[in-house]
Design an enzyme around this catalytic site. Sequence first.
Site, PDB file in Angstrom:
ATOM      1  N   ASP A  19      10.746  43.721  28.092  1.00 32.31           N
ATOM      2  CA  ASP A  19      11.779  43.876  29.120  1.00 32.31           C
ATOM      3  C   ASP A  19      12.265  42.480  29.483  1.00 32.31           C
ATOM      4  O   ASP A  19      11.845  41.489  28.883  1.00 32.31           O
ATOM      5  CB  ASP A  19      11.219  44.599  30.361  1.00 32.31           C
ATOM      6  CG  ASP A  19      12.325  45.311  31.141  1.00 32.31           C
ATOM      7  OD1 ASP A  19      13.352  44.670  31.431  1.00 32.31           O
ATOM      8  OD2 ASP A  19      12.167  46.504  31.433  1.00 32.31           O
ATOM      9  N   TRP A  47      44.471  35.554  41.591  1.00 35.44           N
ATOM     10  CA  TRP A  47      43.004  35.507  41.436  1.00 35.44           C
ATOM     11  C   TRP A  47      42.469  34.095  41.640  1.00 35.44           C
ATOM     12  O   TRP A  47      41.294  33.908  41.915  1.00 35.44           O
ATOM     13  CB  TRP A  47      42.566  36.072  40.076  1.00 35.44           C
ATOM     14  CG  TRP A  47      42.538  35.082  38.953  1.00 35.44           C
ATOM     15  CD1 TRP A  47      43.593  34.712  38.185  1.00 35.44           C
ATOM     16  CD2 TRP A  47      41.408  34.348  38.469  1.00 35.44           C
ATOM     17  NE1 TRP A  47      43.202  33.785  37.261  1.00 35.44           N
ATOM     18  CE2 TRP A  47      41.857  33.546  37.413  1.00 35.44           C
ATOM     19  CE3 TRP A  47      40.056  34.289  38.830  1.00 35.44           C
ATOM     20  CZ2 TRP A  47      41.014  32.692  36.707  1.00 35.44           C
ATOM     21  CZ3 TRP A  47      39.222  33.431  38.120  1.00 35.44           C
ATOM     22  CH2 TRP A  47      39.709  32.648  37.079  1.00 35.44           C
ATOM     23  N   SER A  51      25.757  37.280  39.271  1.00 35.08           N
ATOM     24  CA  SER A  51      25.751  36.530  38.003  1.00 35.08           C
ATOM     25  C   SER A  51      24.670  35.475  37.996  1.00 35.08           C
ATOM     26  O   SER A  51      24.016  35.236  36.971  1.00 35.08           O
ATOM     27  CB  SER A  51      27.092  35.833  37.787  1.00 35.08           C
ATOM     28  OG  SER A  51      28.121  36.754  37.813  1.00 35.08           O
ATOM     29  N   TYR A  97      34.599  30.180  29.182  1.00 37.92           N
ATOM     30  CA  TYR A  97      33.598  30.196  28.104  1.00 37.92           C
ATOM     31  C   TYR A  97      32.497  31.192  28.408  1.00 37.92           C
ATOM     32  O   TYR A  97      31.908  31.767  27.491  1.00 37.92           O
ATOM     33  CB  TYR A  97      33.051  28.786  27.864  1.00 37.92           C
ATOM     34  CG  TYR A  97      34.164  27.875  27.418  1.00 37.92           C
ATOM     35  CD1 TYR A  97      34.761  28.092  26.175  1.00 37.92           C
ATOM     36  CD2 TYR A  97      34.684  26.899  28.231  1.00 37.92           C
ATOM     37  CE1 TYR A  97      35.840  27.338  25.776  1.00 37.92           C
ATOM     38  CE2 TYR A  97      35.756  26.135  27.840  1.00 37.92           C
ATOM     39  CZ  TYR A  97      36.338  26.358  26.615  1.00 37.92           C
ATOM     40  OH  TYR A  97      37.416  25.634  26.225  1.00 37.92           O
ATOM     41  N   HIS A 135      43.978  22.584  34.099  1.00 38.85           N
ATOM     42  CA  HIS A 135      44.673  23.666  34.795  1.00 38.85           C
ATOM     43  C   HIS A 135      45.591  23.118  35.880  1.00 38.85           C
ATOM     44  O   HIS A 135      46.274  23.879  36.547  1.00 38.85           O
ATOM     45  CB  HIS A 135      43.660  24.614  35.436  1.00 38.85           C
ATOM     46  CG  HIS A 135      42.792  25.314  34.428  1.00 38.85           C
ATOM     47  ND1 HIS A 135      43.106  26.545  33.899  1.00 38.85           N
ATOM     48  CD2 HIS A 135      41.634  24.942  33.835  1.00 38.85           C
ATOM     49  CE1 HIS A 135      42.174  26.902  33.041  1.00 38.85           C
ATOM     50  NE2 HIS A 135      41.265  25.951  32.970  1.00 38.85           N
TER      51      HIS A 135
END
Lengths: 532, 297
Positions: free
Chosen positions: A110, A145, A176, A263, A309
């Site tokens: 697991d 967003w 996450s 990524y 960006h």
Amino acid sequence: MSTTHDTRAHADHGHHKQSFVQRWLMSTNHKDIGTLYITMAFIGACVGGTLSMIMRQQLMYPHNDWVTNGNTWNAIITAHGLLMIFWFVMPALIGGMGNWFVPLMLGAPDMAFPRLNNMSFWFLACGFVFVMLGLFMGTGTGAGWTLYPPLDNAQYSPGMATDFSLFSLHLAGISSLLGAINFIATILNMRAPGMTMHKMPLFCWSILVTAFLLVLAIPVLAGAVTMLIMDRNFGTSFFEPSGGGDPVLFQHLFWFFGHPEVYIMILPAFGIISHVVSTFSKKPVFGYLGMAYAMVIIGFVGFVVWAHHMFVSAIGTDSKIYFEVATLVIAVPTGIKVFSWIATMWGGSIEFKTPMLWAMGFIFLFVLGGATGIVLANAALDQELHNDYFLIAHFHYVLSMGAAFGIFAGFYYWIGKMTGHQYPEFWGKVHFWSFFIGVNLTFFPQHFLGLAGMPRRYPDYADAYAGWNYVSSVGSMISGLSTLVFFYVLYRVFTGKDKLADNYWGEGATTLEWAVPSPAPQHTFLDVPVIR
Amino acid sequence: MKRSFVAVLGAASVLVLIGHVALAQATAPDPTAAANAYVNAPVNWQLWFPKSGSPMQAKIDWLMQYVLWIMTAVVVFTGGLMVYVFIRFNAKANPKPGTLTHNTLIEVIWIVVPVLILAVVIIPSLNLIYYEADDSNPYMTVTVTGHQWYWEYNYNSVPGLDYTSYMIPDDKIQPGEIRRLSVDHPMVLPVGEKIKFIITSGDVLHGFYLPSLGVQKYAIPGTSQTSWTIINQAGTYYGQCNQICGLNHDAMPLEIKAVPLADYLAWTKDALANYTDNTVVAPFSSPLPHNQLALRD
């Protein structure tokens, strides 16, 4: 790789019947949690995809009346972006397929921390509720967003919707982060005896690199989001020029997370594609070490390119030059991956089953999207192309066709292992070809719109942009119909009566998940396999 | 594979055909400007950048073609390689798979060749970055301020000339104007002179985006950025806000009228006298001018 133990013998050892609530709400089983994540991704994709259909309907004609309120429009584009990234691509690839197949490929019983795993999923599920509240409450969250202030501060976005969207990012982020810690612990500690790092399957490598990116990037997002929440609610002025703050600081923090995030979305797909290409070429992966370390390099360089960006934001000339050159460097390890996939097929005996079609679509369209990425990496060209539809086309080529094709490749590759029933080959191929035509028809014309100067996030546009917008909308309808074909494939899988062999792909499939029965029983590798 | 592909392709082409007929009916006739005035506006089915209106845009256009041709070659080469592999190494053509997993030479080649290609891309690109940044020695300077949802132009060399520019609402469009691009008071600039823009914002982020002149910068509150242009030819040029700024993000276009220098100088006097309604009292204030309309509800 082969095992010395018969894994089937103890497959269902000690397994007692669980109630529905015990099994699905309190699960600590990596396969059940993986299934929950995939279900979450399915819901996220349906909602996010429906939003994209509404957007394409509105944009089909100029002066259209599907979405006449600019606030509603902005809420839709914001929710579409957040849902597709945090509630579709990430849970499908990392939480879903990562949870299902990393332990199976490692020969581990697991994940390292099963309860943490459960917690990680339910944070994400709660985050989904919050992001939907951000869409539906009041006028919705309308900052895009990327959530750039000052548009989403208390003055320009009053109401609770924006707070819900920001908290949804916190929840998805914690989810996450916990998941990433779990993957790192599992991969570093729970590999079967004999499976050194350099023998580990590439999908595990891709998840390991992704997990490190998450651990390093998510806290930065959490910091930026916390500062925004404090600006909105507690009178701080981190991003308020009137109080000495700086909106550009948010852009830096956001993209310090946001670029590794791209990524995070594509590396697990790289891992899946390597296995699919190798399986259906009936050859081991070409240049295994190069493939593994190319991902490590992509992950590392991915952290030092964020300001590409922001080429038309407040950034100096020398910074532009550095960020352009660093960005272009990423093309080299990406090239290693693409050429190694082709070299894997070279000399192989290729069978074009559905997963292989998705993988081939992935490679070609990712190369195409990567090529426009090289164009956009040029700061000088960004002065013309930034934020227009050329950019929209670029990132949908690497996401809507890159990450999504990777997800479908993994789905068709492993669905038999997950459910014990094979997908119908004919309908799988119909799904592939219709989706391939649909997404290309949707996004290729958007290059032309961008070159003609159409900005993004517009619900209405000058009449001169009508032609290509119409074609793009027709393409989105084909993708929508294609999704109905996918639903039919799912129906056939879940009503299937067939029995599948342990290794239903044959000689090409060599990793450990093919040594356990199909469907994989609740508990696998209770006796630790040894890798020779 | 063939059967499913043909079925899907057939269905797709029928849909596209139906759509094309519908489109022919749906598209309004293109607005026609006065015959003698040059208008640089987007056209339907446009495939490439607008015609260059400035030396900077011409350089961007050249670099774009240069990079895009190299990238097209890369995509075609990779695609061609894939097609060759599909034909040569499919299960029918090559029933026994090989075992090739290493070849140091080829692995070095596919690192070195991309590095060389990138070097070829980088050199002209870096030169253009310096060119774009060189806003020295302008003939005049205009401070452009973005507001929700209009632009404000402050002519630094003409004291008192500071006015706002609103989009013409859809229901007030006159013949010769372009829906969603035409404004009430365009920015008037002289042809052939170097014009510097100082770009800032009075509220949220906006994007000052003039594709036919190759100019784009965010308008950021609390700081300012500069860009510059030299307009080649008298005529009308268009741009749009290119950073999401709220409800009417799509309703604050930019319109530039480029005129000979003498006409520009005459216009400044005229504007000072006649633009009183739109004149802004002090920078960063929003006086809510008479024509601020709720364009959307």
